[in-house]
Write a protein that holds these residues in place. Structure first.
Motif, mmCIF file in Angstrom:
data_model
loop_
_atom_site.group_PDB
_atom_site.id
_atom_site.type_symbol
_atom_site.label_atom_id
_atom_site.label_comp_id
_atom_site.label_asym_id
_atom_site.label_seq_id
_atom_site.Cartn_x
_atom_site.Cartn_y
_atom_site.Cartn_z
ATOM 1 N N ARG A 63 0.861 -1.327 -0.078
ATOM 2 C CA ARG A 63 0.008 -0.105 0.233
ATOM 3 C C ARG A 63 0.873 1.211 0.113
ATOM 4 N N THR A 64 1.939 1.411 0.876
ATOM 5 C CA THR A 64 2.798 2.362 0.841
ATOM 6 C C THR A 64 3.540 2.498 -0.360
ATOM 7 N N LEU A 65 4.104 1.547 -0.893
ATOM 8 C CA LEU A 65 4.638 1.650 -2.313
ATOM 9 C C LEU A 65 3.696 2.002 -3.227
ATOM 10 N N SER A 66 2.670 1.727 -3.309
ATOM 11 C CA SER A 66 1.647 2.255 -4.455
ATOM 12 C C SER A 66 1.454 3.735 -4.204
ATOM 13 N N LEU A 67 1.066 4.067 -2.885
ATOM 14 C CA LEU A 67 0.784 5.497 -2.465
ATOM 15 C C LEU A 67 1.944 6.445 -2.954
ATOM 16 N N GLN A 68 3.181 6.013 -2.606
ATOM 17 C CA GLN A 68 4.451 6.830 -2.571
ATOM 18 C C GLN A 68 4.741 6.972 -4.258
ATOM 19 N N LEU A 69 4.460 5.917 -4.865
ATOM 20 C CA LEU A 69 4.999 5.938 -6.515
ATOM 21 C C LEU A 69 3.749 6.852 -7.213
ATOM 22 N N LYS A 70 2.443 6.836 -6.591
ATOM 23 C CA LYS A 70 1.555 7.521 -7.261
ATOM 24 C C LYS A 70 1.712 8.930 -7.038
ATOM 25 N N GLN A 71 2.109 9.479 -5.866
ATOM 26 C CA GLN A 71 2.524 10.909 -5.307
ATOM 27 C C GLN A 71 3.759 11.221 -6.286
ATOM 28 N N LEU A 72 4.850 10.370 -6.478
ATOM 29 C CA LEU A 72 6.039 10.923 -7.217
ATOM 30 C C LEU A 72 5.646 10.992 -8.586
ATOM 31 N N GLU A 73 4.719 10.169 -9.107
ATOM 32 C CA GLU A 73 4.145 10.248 -10.598
ATOM 33 C C GLU A 73 3.361 11.636 -10.683
ATOM 34 N N GLU A 74 2.505 11.796 -9.599
ATOM 35 C CA GLU A 74 1.965 13.229 -9.601
ATOM 36 C C GLU A 74 2.539 14.536 -9.788
ATOM 37 N N ASP A 75 3.682 14.333 -8.981
ATOM 38 C CA ASP A 75 4.723 15.458 -9.100
ATOM 39 C C ASP A 75 5.834 15.277 -10.221
#
Length: 128
Positions: A63-75
């Motif tokens: 879950r954390t990996l998915s969320l962090q990757l999503k945030q890094l992608e959004e940024d």
């Protein structure tokens, strides 16, 4: 406006609708936290699939990996590419051009971490 003038005027910095009072806070808005820099250091060597990152970062939850990757992608730091032509679904992550600007900084953090381990701690190897 040059850097000296910026520091003299002390503007606030707005990133992701959050106000930062200094450039360090602004940078940490994008790469701060326990896992983002770890994920980014694993992407320095090139494209990785989600499961590769999971295996290389054993302490992180899915879950954390998915969320962090999503945030890094959004940024716009990480690029996510989905391949759907044939099953199974394949997703790859790479650093964007903007993300690549972090590589020298991440390499310095890696070197500092090694020096800190040598100075303040120790290296622990798994016994086989």
């Amino acid at each position: 406006m040059d850097r000296k003038e910026l520091f003299e005027k002390k503007p606030k910095i707005k990133i992701n609708d959050k106000i930062s009072w200094c450039p360090t806070s602004a940078a940490m808005e994008l790469i701060g936290g326990k896992w983002k820099s770890v994920i980014l250091t694993h992407l320095i060597s090139g494209t990785k699939r989600y499961n590769e990152l999971r295996k290389e970062i054993p302490g992180i939850t899915e879950r954390t990996l998915s969320l962090q990757l999503k945030q890094l992608e959004e940024d716009d730091i990480v690029n996510r590419k989905v391949f759907t032509k044939k099953p199974p679904l394949k997703v790859e992550y790479t650093l964007t051009e903007f993300g690549q600007t972090l590589v020298p900084i991440l390499n310095l953090i890696i070197e500092w971490g090694l020096m800190a381990a040598e100075t303040k701690g120790e290296f622990v190897f798994d016994e086989e």
